[in-house]
Design an enzyme around this catalytic site. Sequence first.
Site, short mmCIF file in Angstrom:
data_model
loop_
_atom_site.label_atom_id
_atom_site.label_comp_id
_atom_site.label_asym_id
_atom_site.label_seq_id
_atom_site.Cartn_x
_atom_site.Cartn_y
_atom_site.Cartn_z
N CYS A 160 -11.50 -26.06 21.05
CA CYS A 160 -10.93 -24.83 21.68
C CYS A 160 -11.24 -24.70 23.06
O CYS A 160 -11.98 -23.64 23.12
CB CYS A 160 -10.81 -23.88 20.75
SG CYS A 160 -9.49 -22.80 21.12
N CYS A 338 -3.30 -24.63 22.32
CA CYS A 338 -4.39 -23.69 22.45
C CYS A 338 -3.49 -22.43 22.88
O CYS A 338 -3.16 -22.46 24.02
CB CYS A 338 -5.32 -24.10 23.55
SG CYS A 338 -6.56 -23.24 23.60
#
Length: 416
Positions: A160, A338
């Site tokens: 991430c 994301c």
Amino acid sequence: NSKYKVVIVGGGTGGCAVAAKLSSLGKFCAVVEPSDLHYYQPIWTLVGGGLKGFQSSVRPTREVLPSSIDWIQDKAVKFEPDNNSLELSSGDKVQYDYLVVAMGIQLDYEKVDGLLDALENDPAVASNYSPRWVNKTFPAMQEFRGGNAIFTYPNTPIKCAGAPQKIMYLTEEFLRTTGVRENSNVIFNTAMGVIFGVKKYADALQKVIQSRNIQVNYKHSLVSVDHKKKTAIFANLDKDNELVPFEYDFLHVTPPMSSPDVLKKSTLVNEGGWVDLNKHTLQHTKYSNVFGLGDCTSLPTSKTAAAAAAQCGILHQNLTAVMKGKNATPLYDGYASCPLITSREKCILAEFDYNLEPLETLPINQGVERRLTYGMKAYIMPVIYWQAMMKGRWNGPAMFRKILHLGMSRSTKLEA
Ligand code: FAD
Ligand code: UQ1
């Protein structure tokens, strides 16, 4: 010693999703996973920001894994893919016909001098990346009375890639609500040369950074922390690793990460240590009975749960085909997502493919800060995760993208 048709190593996001899809194999399938607890890590950004409780991220592994299959509660310590076998820390061996590797990425906190000491002893040092330290972030934010609030991004691949800056935006907003913002500097020290890998979202984030008066230092990689002196030292990668000390009053660290050590020393990996897969089929490049998904793989996309979701359906389809003697089909376009939270009510929802081209689900521009996408991230994704993905019923949003774009959405060309 035991033998299974399919062995899945790792019962995290990717491993559980695949296990759920294979639950009809019953005792012919096993998951090797040492941990009692399964974490929904994407919510840790909001836990660190004081917007969700830690408990909402945790469920017992036993309740997340399908009950029909075997759970081997142990660590894999050695892979012997030439013998279709792996070894556990107990010394037992497990044989398989097919192997799925889903071991995630390893957090290398100890590679930064003094960091573990600081995390253990300095209340002003926190890290959303670990269940051990994520609960320090919000208290540290509340205790901060001004000075330097520093957020780091390491010089390695990470999971991430947006998370190191999401917590910075939440902190910056929090400081404005408590009146501390005027006497503080909010600083992003990143080893990277850009704020985000996809231009569309990088441009949007640059505007956020400017309007919020955040200082960004590129090519700054954290090398040590001396919590007694409240100092973090960075190497300037553009200037021969010249050391640059920063005094901190609040420090949020994203640690260096790498492939799990057990994998690094196996023959399953490429030179970078990642499980070496065909990027469109998820089948191993050398061992045709081995597949992989998620953060431990060589797939050149962003390491996210969203990517693992898109991968799990393709992996299942190709594994099933190969088990029937057919070939794997190139299907994966590198989809990753994301949700770039920029405040406690807004989000830029990045979605993209291997070409780093946007591949958005909603028929509206996701490159602007929106309440809708924050709502999806904070309230809808967790339900999708626990109720659908962990039950084998979520392969990412590709189907919704096609419907919402009335069949007009772009699709990625998959070259052989
Ligand atoms: P994991 O879910 O990490 O699972 C790996 C599993 O392997 C673990 O259960 C581990 O115990 C097990 N394991 C390790 N070693 C061994 C061994 N030797 N033997 C057996 N088992 C082993 N993703 C998003 O899509 N959106 C987000 O907004 C987002 N935000 C994030 C924010 C934070 C702070 C963090 C930390 C992550 C975030 N992610 C996000 C990333 C996401 O959580 C991961 O990409 C995802 O969990 C990857 O799944 P995985 O199965 O590859 O690894
Ligand atoms: C997603 O599918 C997913 O997996 C459950 C995530 O993990 C938390 C995500 O963060 C995102 C953004 C997606 C993509 C889903 C939609 C509906 C855009």
